[in-house]
Design a protein around this motif. Structure first.
Motif, mmCIF file in Angstrom:
data_model
loop_
_atom_site.group_PDB
_atom_site.id
_atom_site.type_symbol
_atom_site.label_atom_id
_atom_site.label_comp_id
_atom_site.label_asym_id
_atom_site.label_seq_id
_atom_site.Cartn_x
_atom_site.Cartn_y
_atom_site.Cartn_z
ATOM 1 N N GLU A 58 0.682 -1.151 -0.131
ATOM 2 C CA GLU A 58 0.010 -0.138 0.068
ATOM 3 C C GLU A 58 0.791 1.230 -0.118
ATOM 4 N N LEU A 59 2.130 1.106 0.455
ATOM 5 C CA LEU A 59 2.801 2.535 0.639
ATOM 6 C C LEU A 59 3.687 2.781 -0.578
ATOM 7 N N THR A 60 4.126 3.918 -0.915
ATOM 8 C CA THR A 60 4.760 4.081 -2.013
ATOM 9 C C THR A 60 6.398 3.786 -1.602
ATOM 10 N N LYS A 61 7.245 3.707 -2.713
ATOM 11 C CA LYS A 61 8.633 3.146 -2.531
ATOM 12 C C LYS A 61 9.327 4.249 -1.335
ATOM 13 N N ARG A 62 8.897 5.514 -1.448
ATOM 14 C CA ARG A 62 9.801 6.229 -0.577
ATOM 15 C C ARG A 62 9.157 6.302 0.901
ATOM 16 N N GLN A 63 7.958 6.089 1.109
ATOM 17 C CA GLN A 63 7.196 5.777 2.160
ATOM 18 C C GLN A 63 7.847 4.611 2.784
ATOM 19 N N THR A 64 7.893 3.606 1.940
ATOM 20 C CA THR A 64 8.489 2.277 2.483
ATOM 21 C C THR A 64 9.636 2.354 2.872
ATOM 22 N N GLU A 65 10.598 2.926 2.285
ATOM 23 C CA GLU A 65 12.024 3.259 2.704
ATOM 24 C C GLU A 65 12.176 3.762 4.079
ATOM 25 N N CYS A 66 11.420 4.802 4.363
ATOM 26 C CA CYS A 66 11.166 5.701 5.601
ATOM 27 C C CYS A 66 10.835 4.944 6.679
ATOM 28 N N VAL A 67 9.708 4.148 6.392
ATOM 29 C CA VAL A 67 9.273 3.233 7.362
ATOM 30 C C VAL A 67 10.299 2.448 7.816
ATOM 31 N N HIS A 68 10.896 1.615 6.880
ATOM 32 C CA HIS A 68 12.062 0.695 7.038
ATOM 33 C C HIS A 68 13.045 1.202 8.192
ATOM 34 N N LEU A 69 13.476 2.402 7.588
ATOM 35 C CA LEU A 69 14.838 2.841 8.239
ATOM 36 C C LEU A 69 14.246 3.392 9.567
ATOM 37 N N TYR A 70 12.997 4.080 9.877
ATOM 38 C CA TYR A 70 12.663 4.452 11.056
ATOM 39 C C TYR A 70 12.396 3.583 12.121
ATOM 40 N N PHE A 71 11.419 2.727 11.774
ATOM 41 C CA PHE A 71 10.876 1.712 12.742
ATOM 42 C C PHE A 71 11.573 0.232 12.791
ATOM 43 N N TYR A 72 12.229 -0.198 11.676
ATOM 44 C CA TYR A 72 13.216 -1.563 11.728
ATOM 45 C C TYR A 72 14.511 -0.981 12.195
ATOM 46 N N LYS A 73 15.047 -0.042 11.396
ATOM 47 C CA LYS A 73 16.579 0.149 11.583
ATOM 48 C C LYS A 73 16.707 1.039 12.789
#
Length: 124
Positions: A58-73
């Motif tokens: 559901e998320l854009t590529k940029r949103q996915t990158e931000c979520v991954h880096l912020y919440f997972y990393k």
């Protein structure tokens, strides 16, 4: 006359003070058994997997990158901005959206919440 003993002083506390504690904080709390905890853990894992699928679909590529880096990393918004070559403000907008005319618009978190509500996904 009784002798003064500071170890047995009582300090008056308003009853509302104790309302801020959860039941786990009370001495009579009984921890859930292992079976309950395992069911809870399994349900939580299932919900997390659904959220991962929502992020991927559901998320854009940029949103996915931000979520991954912020919440997972665990990166800060400033660090994410440096990694992706965008400002911290834009990272914040990708994650949390912006407020326009008093309404929250856009943002990955808002989109994830919206899809979860639509699908009836409840967090344990």
């Amino acid at each position: 006359m009784p002798r003064f003993n500071p170890d047995f002083w009582e300090i008056p506390v308003p009853p509302e003070f104790f309302d801020q504690f959860t039941t786990e904080d009370y001495f009579w709390y009984r921890a859930p058994d292992d079976e309950y905890m395992e069911r809870h853990r399994a349900k939580r894992q299932a919900v997390l997997e659904q959220v991962r699928q929502i992020i991927a679909k559901e998320l854009t590529k940029r949103q996915t990158e931000c979520v991954h880096l912020y919440f997972y990393k665990g990166k800060t918004q400033e660090e994410i901005g440096d990694i992706l070559g965008i400002s911290r403000r834009v990272v914040s907008q990708h994650l949390f959206g912006v407020t326009r005319d008093g309404k929250q618009v856009g943002g990955a978190i808002n989109k994830i919440r919206k899809v979860c509500r639509k699908l009836g996904i409840e967090f344990p």
